[in-house]
Write a protein that holds these residues in place. Structure first.
Motif, PDB file in Angstrom:
ATOM      1  N   ALA A  48     -19.920 -17.838  49.398  1.00 52.79           N
ATOM      2  CA  ALA A  48     -18.551 -18.056  49.856  1.00 52.79           C
ATOM      3  C   ALA A  48     -17.610 -18.228  48.670  1.00 52.79           C
ATOM      4  CB  ALA A  48     -18.481 -19.277  50.774  1.00 52.79           C
ATOM      5  N   MET A  49     -18.065 -18.943  47.646  1.00 56.27           N
ATOM      6  CA  MET A  49     -17.237 -19.119  46.446  1.00 56.27           C
ATOM      7  C   MET A  49     -16.986 -17.784  45.750  1.00 56.27           C
ATOM      8  SD  MET A  49     -16.269 -22.206  46.078  1.00 56.27           S
ATOM      9  CE  MET A  49     -15.728 -22.158  44.401  1.00 56.27           C
ATOM     10  N   ILE A  50     -17.985 -16.934  45.688  1.00 60.24           N
ATOM     11  CA  ILE A  50     -17.803 -15.618  45.080  1.00 60.24           C
ATOM     12  C   ILE A  50     -16.778 -14.812  45.885  1.00 60.24           C
ATOM     13  CG2 ILE A  50     -18.945 -13.397  44.657  1.00 60.24           C
ATOM     14  CD1 ILE A  50     -21.459 -15.038  43.902  1.00 60.24           C
ATOM     15  N   GLY A  51     -16.873 -14.859  47.208  1.00 59.15           N
ATOM     16  CA  GLY A  51     -15.903 -14.166  48.043  1.00 59.15           C
ATOM     17  C   GLY A  51     -14.487 -14.687  47.832  1.00 59.15           C
ATOM     18  N   ILE A  88     -11.079 -12.742  46.278  1.00 58.93           N
ATOM     19  CA  ILE A  88      -9.749 -12.771  46.901  1.00 58.93           C
ATOM     20  C   ILE A  88      -8.701 -13.260  45.898  1.00 58.93           C
ATOM     21  CG2 ILE A  88      -8.351 -13.930  48.665  1.00 58.93           C
ATOM     22  CD1 ILE A  88     -10.889 -13.884  50.441  1.00 58.93           C
ATOM     23  N   LEU A  89      -9.031 -14.296  45.116  1.00 59.80           N
ATOM     24  CA  LEU A  89      -8.089 -14.807  44.119  1.00 59.80           C
ATOM     25  C   LEU A  89      -7.791 -13.778  43.036  1.00 59.80           C
ATOM     26  CD1 LEU A  89      -9.351 -18.468  43.701  1.00 59.80           C
ATOM     27  CD2 LEU A  89      -7.175 -17.738  44.661  1.00 59.80           C
TER      28      LEU A  89
END
Length: 116
Positions: A90-93, A97-98
């Motif tokens: 989830a952090m990679i996703g 996005i950022l």
């Protein structure tokens, strides 16, 4: 009363699954090859996006092998695997996005205010 081999062991006995040493040596060999490939990327002198992509791919493969075999995640329940693997994914996703958003913000600022 005689105990059959099917009865539970006493507190002093060790329970659990034993993995063959060949598995650990094979994984160690793969880790060695992936590390050598990572160093080879620097030795050859690759630059830019290709260099960093290869290094990150080799790093992720090594981390996956360590997580799966040495941390025994390959044999854990699916719920525990999800609890450990989903937050980093989830952090990679969110980071992707950022990054996309930051590129859009920079492009918008350059169009509105010109290049610095």
């Amino acid at each position: 009363m005689a105990h059959s081999p099917q009865t539970k062991s006493t507190l002093g006995d060790h329970e659990g699954q034993q993995h063959p040493i060949r598995l650990y040596l094979t994984v160690w060999g793969f880790l060695f090859v992936l590390s050598a490939a990572s160093y080879f990327v620097d030795y050859v002198g690759l630059q830019g996006l290709l260099r960093w992509s290869l290094i990150l791919i080799f790093m992720a493969l090594k981390a996956g092998l360590i997580l799966a075999v040495f941390m025994h995640m390959a044999w854990e329940r699916l719920a525990l695997s999800y609890a450990i693997l989903l937050p980093p994914l989830a952090m990679i996703g969110l980071l992707v996005i950022l990054i996309v958003e930051s590129d859009y913000t920079v492009a918008t600022r350059v169009m509105e205010f010109g290049s610095p």
